[in-house]
Design a protein around this motif. Structure first.
Motif, short mmCIF file in Angstrom:
data_model
loop_
_atom_site.label_atom_id
_atom_site.label_comp_id
_atom_site.label_asym_id
_atom_site.label_seq_id
_atom_site.Cartn_x
_atom_site.Cartn_y
_atom_site.Cartn_z
N SER A 1 0.84 -1.31 -0.04
CA SER A 1 0.01 -0.01 -0.15
C SER A 1 0.88 1.29 -0.06
CB SER A 1 -0.99 0.02 1.22
OG SER A 1 -0.23 0.38 2.49
N GLN A 2 0.14 2.44 -0.58
CA GLN A 2 0.69 3.62 -0.18
C GLN A 2 1.12 4.12 1.14
OE1 GLN A 2 1.67 4.94 -3.41
NE2 GLN A 2 0.70 2.89 -3.87
N ALA A 3 0.55 3.76 2.06
CA ALA A 3 0.63 4.13 3.55
C ALA A 3 1.82 3.36 3.93
CB ALA A 3 -0.57 3.43 4.25
N GLN A 4 2.02 2.08 3.67
CA GLN A 4 3.34 1.32 4.00
C GLN A 4 4.56 1.87 3.50
OE1 GLN A 4 2.76 -2.93 2.88
NE2 GLN A 4 1.79 -3.34 4.76
N ALA A 5 4.42 2.11 2.08
CA ALA A 5 5.66 2.75 1.48
C ALA A 5 6.16 4.14 1.99
CB ALA A 5 5.42 3.02 0.04
N ALA A 6 4.98 4.89 2.35
CA ALA A 6 5.15 6.39 2.98
C ALA A 6 5.76 6.15 4.29
CB ALA A 6 3.82 6.93 2.89
N ALA A 7 5.17 5.25 5.30
CA ALA A 7 5.78 5.07 6.18
C ALA A 7 7.31 4.68 6.27
CB ALA A 7 5.08 3.98 7.28
N VAL A 8 7.79 3.81 5.34
CA VAL A 8 9.14 3.35 5.31
C VAL A 8 10.13 4.42 4.84
CG1 VAL A 8 10.75 1.97 4.18
CG2 VAL A 8 8.57 1.14 4.85
N ALA A 9 9.41 5.30 3.87
CA ALA A 9 9.99 6.83 3.49
C ALA A 9 10.39 7.73 4.68
CB ALA A 9 9.41 7.30 2.50
N GLU A 10 9.15 7.81 5.43
CA GLU A 10 9.26 8.62 6.69
C GLU A 10 10.33 8.10 7.67
OE1 GLU A 10 8.48 11.88 8.83
OE2 GLU A 10 7.51 11.59 6.87
N ALA A 11 10.19 6.92 7.79
CA ALA A 11 11.22 6.43 8.86
C ALA A 11 13.02 6.42 8.46
CB ALA A 11 10.93 4.74 9.06
N ALA A 12 12.95 6.56 7.16
CA ALA A 12 14.32 6.61 6.86
C ALA A 12 14.89 7.98 7.20
CB ALA A 12 14.32 6.46 5.14
N GLY A 13 14.12 8.90 7.41
CA GLY A 13 14.50 10.36 7.83
C GLY A 13 15.36 11.39 6.95
N HIS A 14 15.18 11.05 5.68
CA HIS A 14 15.73 11.99 4.48
C HIS A 14 14.62 12.27 3.56
CE1 HIS A 14 19.91 11.19 6.17
NE2 HIS A 14 19.51 10.04 6.27
N ASP A 15 14.89 13.75 3.29
CA ASP A 15 13.85 14.30 2.52
C ASP A 15 13.89 13.85 1.01
OD1 ASP A 15 12.62 15.79 4.43
OD2 ASP A 15 14.03 17.70 4.13
N HIS A 16 15.05 13.10 0.47
CA HIS A 16 14.94 12.65 -0.64
C HIS A 16 14.70 11.15 -0.78
CE1 HIS A 16 18.75 11.12 1.21
NE2 HIS A 16 18.80 10.08 0.23
N VAL A 17 13.87 10.83 0.04
CA VAL A 17 13.11 9.28 -0.01
C VAL A 17 11.69 9.54 -0.06
CG1 VAL A 17 12.81 6.89 0.99
CG2 VAL A 17 15.21 8.27 1.27
N GLY A 18 11.05 9.24 -1.27
CA GLY A 18 9.72 9.47 -1.45
C GLY A 18 8.98 8.21 -2.22
N LEU A 19 8.07 8.48 -2.76
CA LEU A 19 7.05 7.44 -3.33
C LEU A 19 7.05 7.56 -4.77
CD1 LEU A 19 3.80 7.57 -1.09
CD2 LEU A 19 6.08 6.43 -0.52
N LEU A 20 7.09 6.45 -5.51
CA LEU A 20 6.64 6.15 -6.88
C LEU A 20 5.06 5.61 -6.73
CD1 LEU A 20 8.61 3.74 -9.36
CD2 LEU A 20 6.36 4.36 -9.46
N PHE A 21 4.40 6.41 -7.23
CA PHE A 21 3.08 6.34 -7.10
C PHE A 21 2.67 5.71 -8.60
CE2 PHE A 21 -1.71 7.13 -7.71
CZ PHE A 21 -2.24 6.94 -6.29
#
Length: 254
Positions: free
Chosen positions: A147-167
């Motif tokens: 899910s997008q929510a799971q992907a977003a949670a991992v990106a957020e936990a990485a702690g860097h602004d250059h990690v995001g989603l491919l939708f």
């Protein structure tokens, strides 16, 4: 809207090296190459420059969730980062992959999150952004990001602004539905989009999605990233691109 040809899905009848010129001839200005590593980066750069194309996105190998392949994952990530730097490619898709046999979901998910945190730290000063993609269960059974929510949670936990989603519009529509609201909810984290029309993963306008509404949502939000064309064309590819551009300009009320 800036559309990029995915060179795995489009022009597949041609040798890989010839797909760059074919993409340019069809009207594309950018390309995605999920796995370009059989060709030296310098050779790819020459082909991109000769065709007047931007390299938009490349993938890492799809093993980021495999607990017993950490060294292989790191080697593959370094190779992807080197190619991205050489090709002036701004995005690397860190492909989560399917949960290995005998590995529980929680363990695979934790390994993926650990690998993303490591990759984010290694790439933070390179100018390359990392994207994470959820995939649908029908086409990608066992894929660790559902899910997008799971992907977003991992990106957020990485702690860097250059990690995001491919939708990926196709994957979201198949598994999560409520497509436009999910797009709106996650746009702040979306660095890249890919599209195809369910149910057959063909070009937009051949399936079930209301594309004018989706494109209007992107325009209203000021989305200025690339959009990858990852579909099975039912007609010549230049025609599918023309139709796609028409849909992108079509009023949402139509």
């Amino acid at each position: 809207m800036r559309f990029a040809a995915n060179l795995k899905w489009l022009f597949a009848e041609l040798p890989f090296e010839r797909r760059f010129d074919a993409a340019a001839a069809a009207g594309f200005t950018g390309v995605e190459c999920p796995s370009p590593y059989s060709v030296p980066a310098a050779e790819l750069k020459r082909r991109l420059d000769d065709a007047g194309l931007t390299q938009v996105l490349i993938n890492t190998p799809g093993i980021a969730c495999a607990p017993d392949r950490t060294t292989e994952f790191r080697d593959g990530f370094h190779q992807a980062l080197d190619y991205a730097t050489e090709l002036n490619c701004g995005l690397v898709h860190v492909l989560a992959g399917a949960r290995p046999d005998g590995v529980g979901h929680d363990r695979a998910f934790a390994q993926f999150a650990t690998n993303i945190a490591w990759a984010a730290e290694r790439s933070r000063d390179t100018g390359v952004r990392l994207v994470l993609e959820a995939q649908n269960k029908r086409d990608s059974p066992g894929f660790v990001l559902a899910s997008q929510a799971q992907a977003a949670a991992v990106a957020e936990a990485a702690g860097h602004d250059h990690v995001g989603l491919l939708f990926d519009v196709y994957h979201v529509q198949l598994d999560e539905r409520d497509l436009v609201n999910r797009l709106r909810a996650f746009l702040p984290r979306i660095f890249h989009l890919q599209l195809a029309d369910p149910p057959s993963r063909t070009e937009p306008g051949t399936g079930e999605i209301g594309w004018p509404v989706l494109f209007a949502t992107l325009r209203e939000a000021g989305y200025d990233g690339w959009i990858g064309c990852e579909y099975r064309p039912t007609t010549d590819i230049a025609t599918t691109l023309t139709r796609l551009e028409e849909l992108a300009r079509c009023p949402a009320s139509r």
